[in-house]
Structures are given as structure tokens and as C-alpha cells.
Design a protein around this motif. Structure first.
Motif, PDB file in Angstrom:
ATOM      1  N   VAL A 160     106.689  35.321  -2.843  1.00  6.78           N
ATOM      2  CA  VAL A 160     107.390  35.925  -2.170  1.00  6.78           C
ATOM      3  C   VAL A 160     109.028  35.105  -2.313  1.00  6.78           C
ATOM      4  CG1 VAL A 160     108.207  35.656   0.142  1.00  6.78           C
ATOM      5  CG2 VAL A 160     105.978  35.542  -0.020  1.00  6.78           C
ATOM      6  N   TYR A 161     110.060  35.392  -2.110  1.00  3.80           N
ATOM      7  CA  TYR A 161     111.177  35.804  -2.767  1.00  3.80           C
ATOM      8  C   TYR A 161     112.232  35.611  -1.963  1.00  3.80           C
ATOM      9  CZ  TYR A 161     109.151  37.753  -6.695  1.00  3.80           C
ATOM     10  OH  TYR A 161     107.606  38.103  -7.637  1.00  3.80           O
ATOM     11  N   SER A 162     113.278  34.414  -2.019  1.00  2.00           N
ATOM     12  CA  SER A 162     114.092  33.960  -1.213  1.00  2.00           C
ATOM     13  C   SER A 162     115.277  34.907  -1.203  1.00  2.00           C
ATOM     14  CB  SER A 162     114.333  32.753  -0.475  1.00  2.00           C
ATOM     15  OG  SER A 162     115.002  32.247  -1.802  1.00  2.00           O
ATOM     16  N   GLN A 163     116.279  35.067  -0.672  1.00  2.00           N
ATOM     17  CA  GLN A 163     117.456  35.716  -1.200  1.00  2.00           C
ATOM     18  C   GLN A 163     118.243  35.863  -1.830  1.00  2.00           C
ATOM     19  OE1 GLN A 163     119.053  36.863   2.499  1.00  2.00           O
ATOM     20  NE2 GLN A 163     118.856  38.807   2.080  1.00  2.00           N
ATOM     21  N   GLU A 164     118.117  33.906  -1.453  1.00  2.00           N
ATOM     22  CA  GLU A 164     119.253  33.014  -2.965  1.00  2.00           C
ATOM     23  C   GLU A 164     118.615  33.196  -3.940  1.00  2.00           C
ATOM     24  OE1 GLU A 164     118.742  28.099  -1.651  1.00  2.00           O
ATOM     25  OE2 GLU A 164     120.621  28.475  -3.854  1.00  2.00           O
ATOM     26  N   GLN A 165     116.930  32.536  -4.479  1.00  2.00           N
ATOM     27  CA  GLN A 165     117.005  33.432  -5.993  1.00  2.00           C
ATOM     28  C   GLN A 165     117.089  34.709  -6.298  1.00  2.00           C
ATOM     29  OE1 GLN A 165     112.859  31.584  -4.693  1.00  2.00           O
ATOM     30  NE2 GLN A 165     113.349  29.979  -6.242  1.00  2.00           N
ATOM     31  N   ASN A 166     117.122  35.272  -5.007  1.00  2.00           N
ATOM     32  CA  ASN A 166     116.825  36.473  -5.678  1.00  2.00           C
ATOM     33  C   ASN A 166     118.170  37.008  -6.577  1.00  2.00           C
ATOM     34  OD1 ASN A 166     114.839  38.441  -6.195  1.00  2.00           O
ATOM     35  ND2 ASN A 166     114.721  38.489  -3.130  1.00  2.00           N
ATOM     36  N   GLY A 167     119.364  36.897  -4.917  1.00  7.54           N
ATOM     37  CA  GLY A 167     121.270  37.327  -5.340  1.00  7.54           C
ATOM     38  C   GLY A 167     122.035  36.089  -5.946  1.00  7.54           C
ATOM     39  N   ASN A 168     121.609  34.624  -6.114  1.00  7.01           N
ATOM     40  CA  ASN A 168     122.587  33.968  -6.643  1.00  7.01           C
ATOM     41  C   ASN A 168     121.719  32.658  -7.593  1.00  7.01           C
ATOM     42  OD1 ASN A 168     124.432  34.928  -5.464  1.00  7.01           O
ATOM     43  ND2 ASN A 168     122.978  33.234  -3.328  1.00  7.01           N
ATOM     44  N   HIS A 169     120.663  33.249  -8.943  1.00 10.98           N
ATOM     45  CA  HIS A 169     120.300  32.643 -10.106  1.00 10.98           C
ATOM     46  C   HIS A 169     121.363  32.645 -10.637  1.00 10.98           C
ATOM     47  CE1 HIS A 169     119.964  36.278 -11.696  1.00 10.98           C
ATOM     48  NE2 HIS A 169     118.891  37.455 -11.015  1.00 10.98           N
ATOM     49  N   ALA A 170     120.867  31.132 -10.281  1.00 12.55           N
ATOM     50  CA  ALA A 170     122.490  30.042 -11.973  1.00 12.55           C
ATOM     51  C   ALA A 170     121.819  30.684 -13.210  1.00 12.55           C
ATOM     52  CB  ALA A 170     121.553  28.586 -11.415  1.00 12.55           C
ATOM     53  N   ILE A 171     120.469  31.162 -13.307  1.00  9.56           N
ATOM     54  CA  ILE A 171     120.672  30.960 -15.007  1.00  9.56           C
ATOM     55  C   ILE A 171     119.162  33.366 -14.760  1.00  9.56           C
ATOM     56  CG2 ILE A 171     118.700  30.710 -17.026  1.00  9.56           C
ATOM     57  CD1 ILE A 171     118.582  27.702 -16.383  1.00  9.56           C
ATOM     58  N   ARG A 172     120.212  33.813 -15.540  1.00 16.13           N
ATOM     59  CA  ARG A 172     119.842  34.923 -15.644  1.00 16.13           C
ATOM     60  C   ARG A 172     118.806  35.494 -16.957  1.00 16.13           C
ATOM     61  NH1 ARG A 172     123.364  37.536 -17.730  1.00 16.13           N
ATOM     62  NH2 ARG A 172     123.084  39.462 -16.424  1.00 16.13           N
ATOM     63  N   ASN A 173     118.589  34.357 -17.834  1.00 17.29           N
ATOM     64  CA  ASN A 173     117.704  34.562 -19.164  1.00 17.29           C
ATOM     65  C   ASN A 173     116.528  34.166 -18.772  1.00 17.29           C
ATOM     66  OD1 ASN A 173     119.991  36.446 -20.382  1.00 17.29           O
ATOM     67  ND2 ASN A 173     121.362  34.310 -20.828  1.00 17.29           N
ATOM     68  N   ILE A 227     111.394  32.174 -11.289  1.00 24.77           N
ATOM     69  CA  ILE A 227     112.285  32.885 -10.718  1.00 24.77           C
ATOM     70  C   ILE A 227     112.899  31.121  -9.651  1.00 24.77           C
ATOM     71  CG2 ILE A 227     113.248  33.738  -8.682  1.00 24.77           C
ATOM     72  CD1 ILE A 227     111.990  36.296  -8.977  1.00 24.77           C
ATOM     73  N   GLU A 228     111.535  30.344  -9.430  1.00 26.17           N
ATOM     74  CA  GLU A 228     112.362  28.996  -8.807  1.00 26.17           C
ATOM     75  C   GLU A 228     113.251  28.462  -9.633  1.00 26.17           C
ATOM     76  OE1 GLU A 228     109.627  25.352  -6.763  1.00 26.17           O
ATOM     77  OE2 GLU A 228     109.308  27.393  -5.919  1.00 26.17           O
ATOM     78  N   ALA A 229     112.492  28.526 -11.151  1.00 28.69           N
ATOM     79  CA  ALA A 229     112.920  27.414 -12.094  1.00 28.69           C
ATOM     80  C   ALA A 229     114.422  28.573 -12.710  1.00 28.69           C
ATOM     81  CB  ALA A 229     111.781  27.563 -13.614  1.00 28.69           C
ATOM     82  N   ALA A 230     114.323  29.161 -12.286  1.00 34.08           N
ATOM     83  CA  ALA A 230     116.256  29.798 -13.281  1.00 34.08           C
ATOM     84  C   ALA A 230     117.288  29.458 -11.549  1.00 34.08           C
ATOM     85  CB  ALA A 230     115.957  31.193 -13.082  1.00 34.08           C
TER      86      ALA A 230
END
Length: 249
Positions: A10-23, A239-242
Motif C-alpha cells: 500500500v502506497y501513501s499519496q505522499e510517497q506516490n507524488g512527493n518522493h524526494a528521491i526519484r532514482n 518507496i519508503e526508503a526513497a
């Protein structure tokens, strides 16, 4: 908040849309190539991450590290470095690259400086007996035992294909010793495969605890091939790490 462990990350909206690291860089382990990461790749790219899968040769540890370092250098910013199995040893060395913001270990080895994995395996014995050591210095997992020992939670057809698509791996890479493990200096996340027969789950728990991993996820019934069998859970942890790598506690 991420809920993981049941095969339906399950992915939160914060992680889906505002992740600080993209790579994200995905590093495969022994006996196979990077194709096993396809499910994780799809999960991450669908959510806007730039994902690169390495294809190192499994012939020489230093060469494998150099290949991964090359891929890391090609990233256009900070990245999350992910390793499965022997790939954990590779990322423990290559993770010192300045582009690496965090490390994710998926049923992976995370050795300390100068540490021999053979000594750890004596303390935490593996369950499998299917390793075939060739006279030419290259090893494989017995294809007849591969599904049971390596990939018990994959459909039998896929496990059989993986068994017959193995990359013979130089036995010497299993004796490689690193000098500066990146997990001592950078944040880590760890996924334990609860039914792993290749690496004792207790050894995985030991690695995670020693590295002071920010989150440890254990997948009940997960085989060693968890990177391929549970892509949603693996992607959720990445995604949590990112989202959190580089943030101060």
C-alpha cells in the motif's frame, strides 16, 4: 504509512507524488540476471521513479562492483541502491558512491569489513543442499531442486524457467571481502524472506539488526526469490526508503 507483508503493498499519496528521491538502481544476486526485477521495475516506474537494472556478470566481485558503480554514476541525482542476495555484498561496497542516498537489502547479505560470509553461514546454516560446484570454478543451483530451494513461492512454471536460465556464478565471488561497508554510513532498509532456504532468515535478521535498518519487513512464506515473487512488497519498501533517505531523524 506503508502496510507491507501480504503481497499487496500500500502506497501513501505522499510517497506516490512527493518522493524526494526519484532514482532507483536494482542489483541482482547470484545465478540469475536482472530480469527477475521486472515486477519491481513495473511497480516503481508506474509511480514515476527512474529505475535502472544492472547486468553484472557474476565472474569477479570487483568487476561486478565496478559495473554497479558505473550505473550509479549515470544517475542524474541521488539514488536508492537495492540489492538481492549476493547483490547485497555488491551494494555494500558500491553504496559508498556519493550518489547513493540509501540502501535496501532484499533477502541479501550485508557483510562487515573483512568478514567472511562462510563464517556467518556456519553460525546460521542454510537449509539448501542443491549447490553444484563445477570443476571450472563456476557454480549453479541444481535445476531439479531450484524451485524448492530458491523459488518456492513462485508458480512452478516460472521457477522452472529461472532454473533453466541460470547464469553460472564464479565460486570466488562468494569469498569476496569488502573493506568499507556502506551500511555503516548510510541509512538502510531490509526485507527478510521468512521461508528462505538459501540464506537463513535468522542471518537476514542479524544483518538488519546490525545495520540498524530504519525498517525491517518480514514476509511470511517468502522464498529467496522474494525480489521476483513479491514485487509489490519490495516496491513498497523501496518507496519508503526513497521518501525518507537523507532526512534527519
Amino acid at each position: 504509512m506503508i502496510v507491507v507483508g501480504n503481497g499487496y503493498g500500500v502506497y501513501s499519496q505522499e510517497q506516490n507524488g512527493n518522493h524526494a528521491i526519484r532514482n532507483v538502481v536494482l542489483v541482482h544476486g547470484a545465478f540469475l540476471d536482472g530480469s527477475g526485477w521486472e515486477g519491481v521495475y513495473q511497480e516503481l516506474t508506474q509511480r514515476g521513479y527512474n529505475v535502472t537494472v544492472t547486468q553484472h556478470t557474476l565472474r569477479d566481485f570487483d568487476d561486478d562492483v565496478a559495473v554497479v558503480e558505473k550505473v550509479i554514476s549515470q544517475q542524474d541525482g541521488p539514488c536508492i541502491l537495492v540489492g538481492h542476495s549476493y547483490g547485497g555484498v555488491v551494494i555494500s561496497a558500491a553504496g559508498n558512491h556519493p550518489n547513493v542516498a540509501g540502501l535496501v537489502y532484499i533477502a541479501a547479505h550485508a557483510p562487515d569489513a573483512g568478514e567472511l560470509r562462510a563464517d556467518l553461514v556456519k553460525k546460521y546454516p542454510s537449509a539448501y543442499k542443491s549447490l553444484i560446484k563445477g570443476d571450472d570454478g563456476f557454480d549453479i543451483v541444481n535445476p531439479a531442486k531450484f524451485a524448492e530451494d530458491f523459488a518456492a513461492d513462485l508458480p512452478i512454471e516460472r521457477a522452472t524457467f529461472m532454473a533453466n536460465a541460470q547464469v553460472p556464478t564464479a565460486d570466488k565471488v562468494f569469498r569476496a571481502v569488502i573493506q568499507k561497508p556502506a551500511w555503516k554510513y548510510k541509512p538502510t532498509w531490509y526485507m527478510v524472506a521468512g521461508a528462505d532456504r538459501i540464506i537463513n532468515p535468522d542471518l537476514e535478521r542479524f544483518y538488519a539488526g546490525r545495520a540498524k535498518s530504519k525498517k525491517v519487513v518480514e514476509i511470511k512464506g517468502g522464498s529467496h526469490a522474494i525480489y521476483a515473487s513479491r514485487p509489490k512488497d519490495v516496491a513498497a519498501l523501496i518507496i519508503e526508503a526513497a521518501a525518507h533517505a537523507g532526512k534527519k531523524d
